[in-house]
Design a protein around this motif. Structure first.
Motif, PDB file in Angstrom:
ATOM      1  N   ILE A 183       0.854  -1.187   0.000  1.00  0.00           N
ATOM      2  CA  ILE A 183       0.000   0.000   0.000  1.00  0.00           C
ATOM      3  C   ILE A 183       0.892   1.240   0.000  1.00  0.00           C
ATOM      4  N   ASN A 184       0.609   2.198  -0.847  1.00  0.00           N
ATOM      5  CA  ASN A 184       1.336   3.463  -0.808  1.00  0.00           C
ATOM      6  C   ASN A 184       0.952   4.209   0.463  1.00  0.00           C
ATOM      7  N   GLY A 185       1.895   4.953   1.040  1.00  0.00           N
ATOM      8  CA  GLY A 185       1.610   5.610   2.305  1.00  0.00           C
ATOM      9  C   GLY A 185       2.117   7.033   2.365  1.00  0.00           C
ATOM     10  N   ILE A 186       1.336   7.874   3.035  1.00  0.00           N
ATOM     11  CA  ILE A 186       1.740   9.248   3.312  1.00  0.00           C
ATOM     12  C   ILE A 186       1.564   9.491   4.803  1.00  0.00           C
ATOM     13  N   GLN A 187       2.648   9.884   5.473  1.00  0.00           N
ATOM     14  CA  GLN A 187       2.519  10.260   6.881  1.00  0.00           C
ATOM     15  C   GLN A 187       1.974  11.689   6.948  1.00  0.00           C
ATOM     16  N   PHE A 188       0.821  11.824   7.576  1.00  0.00           N
ATOM     17  CA  PHE A 188       0.158  13.119   7.656  1.00  0.00           C
ATOM     18  C   PHE A 188       0.820  14.011   8.693  1.00  0.00           C
ATOM     19  N   LYS A 189       1.095  15.248   8.290  1.00  0.00           N
ATOM     20  CA  LYS A 189       1.609  16.248   9.223  1.00  0.00           C
ATOM     21  C   LYS A 189       0.743  17.508   9.221  1.00  0.00           C
ATOM     22  N   SER A 190       0.200  17.846   8.056  1.00  0.00           N
ATOM     23  CA  SER A 190      -0.704  18.995   7.951  1.00  0.00           C
ATOM     24  C   SER A 190      -1.467  18.864   6.637  1.00  0.00           C
ATOM     25  N   PRO A 191      -2.621  19.512   6.532  1.00  0.00           N
ATOM     26  CA  PRO A 191      -3.350  19.469   5.259  1.00  0.00           C
ATOM     27  C   PRO A 191      -2.515  20.000   4.097  1.00  0.00           C
ATOM     28  N   GLU A 192      -1.737  21.042   4.351  1.00  0.00           N
ATOM     29  CA  GLU A 192      -0.912  21.633   3.297  1.00  0.00           C
ATOM     30  C   GLU A 192       0.151  20.646   2.821  1.00  0.00           C
ATOM     31  N   GLN A 193       0.783  19.965   3.754  1.00  0.00           N
ATOM     32  CA  GLN A 193       1.801  18.965   3.404  1.00  0.00           C
ATOM     33  C   GLN A 193       1.174  17.800   2.659  1.00  0.00           C
ATOM     34  N   LEU A 194      -0.053  17.415   3.054  1.00  0.00           N
ATOM     35  CA  LEU A 194      -0.739  16.303   2.389  1.00  0.00           C
ATOM     36  C   LEU A 194      -1.002  16.634   0.919  1.00  0.00           C
ATOM     37  N   ILE A 195      -1.452  17.853   0.654  1.00  0.00           N
ATOM     38  CA  ILE A 195      -1.706  18.269  -0.733  1.00  0.00           C
ATOM     39  C   ILE A 195      -0.432  18.156  -1.566  1.00  0.00           C
ATOM     40  N   GLN A 196       0.691  18.568  -0.990  1.00  0.00           N
ATOM     41  CA  GLN A 196       1.970  18.483  -1.714  1.00  0.00           C
ATOM     42  C   GLN A 196       2.378  17.031  -1.949  1.00  0.00           C
ATOM     43  N   GLN A 197       2.197  16.184  -0.941  1.00  0.00           N
ATOM     44  CA  GLN A 197       2.574  14.770  -1.058  1.00  0.00           C
ATOM     45  C   GLN A 197       1.729  14.044  -2.096  1.00  0.00           C
ATOM     46  N   LEU A 198       0.462  14.399  -2.170  1.00  0.00           N
ATOM     47  CA  LEU A 198      -0.426  13.755  -3.144  1.00  0.00           C
ATOM     48  C   LEU A 198       0.006  14.032  -4.585  1.00  0.00           C
ATOM     49  N   LYS A 199       0.679  15.160  -4.798  1.00  0.00           N
ATOM     50  CA  LYS A 199       1.147  15.495  -6.143  1.00  0.00           C
ATOM     51  C   LYS A 199       2.152  14.470  -6.650  1.00  0.00           C
TER      52      LYS A 199
END
Length: 205
Positions: A183-199
């Motif tokens: 499964i691909n994973g993103i560690q959440f730190k902030s909504p702004e960081q999540l938007i960048q990681q999703l790119k």
């Protein structure tokens, strides 16, 4: 890179603010060091996670009081005042969730470590919990993250291909196990960081 078609959200710390310190910081007169000692030694995260995996809160409380009778008042507060630890929605992440839902291009599910006894409180409070295609609640399944069985259960129940999914969780431990399963994973730190990681996955919100 496989095309992402499923987003898996953690809830606490990602979409919902939950902090025991909302109750306990006042009890410790603002002394964070003493409060942290209590969380490290008495009402520990491991102890709380056992209830997230389905252990009865009342039984857990009595057992902890028997172990640490000098801390009885504080121990009973942990679940007795649990509702006061439940903060507001993390609005920035709710907006991201809303965009995923409205795009209609993704299956969107939740995978949360949460006691089955207290989850109904969250369901009543947060309307966005009705948006998901499904929610896996650890306390209802009698297991929890980071045990592999709860990830397998999520994939199987909602017909998710691991490589085509992204799991968003604030706890790196949980992300690492998800990645072991493909499964691909993103560690959440902030909504702004999540938007960048999703790119990085060619998801532009």
């Amino acid at each position: 890179m496989n095309k992402i078609d499923t987003i898996i959200f953690d809830l606490g710390g990602v979409l919902i603010d939950w902090q025991p310190e909302y109750v306990f910081l006042d009890e410790f007169n603002g002394d964070r060091k003493k409060m942290q000692w209590f969380f490290d030694n008495i009402c520990t995260s491991d102890w709380n996670e056992n209830q997230d995996a389905g252990y009865p809160m009342a039984k857990a409380t009595e057992e902890r009081v028997a172990l640490f009778p000098e801390h009885e008042k504080l121990i009973r507060m942990f679940y007795g005042r649990w509702v006061e630890m439940l903060g507001d929605a993390i609005e920035g992440t709710v907006k991201i969730l809303d965009k995923f839902i409205k795009s209609d291009a993704y299956k969107v599910v939740a995978l949360t470590n949460w006691s089955a006894e207290t989850f109904p409180i969250a369901l009543d409070r947060f309307d966005f919990l009705q948006w998901f295609d499904g929610i896996i609640v650890s306390g209802e399944e009698k297991t929890r993250k980071p045990f592999k069985e709860i990830y397998d259960l999520t994939l199987n129940r909602y017909n998710i291909i691991a490589e085509n999914s992204i799991f968003i969780d604030d706890n790196l431990r949980n992300i690492e196990v998800a990645k072991e399963l493909g499964i691909n994973g993103i560690q959440f730190k902030s909504p702004e960081q999540l938007i960048q990681q999703l790119k990085h996955y060619n998801i532009h919100l």
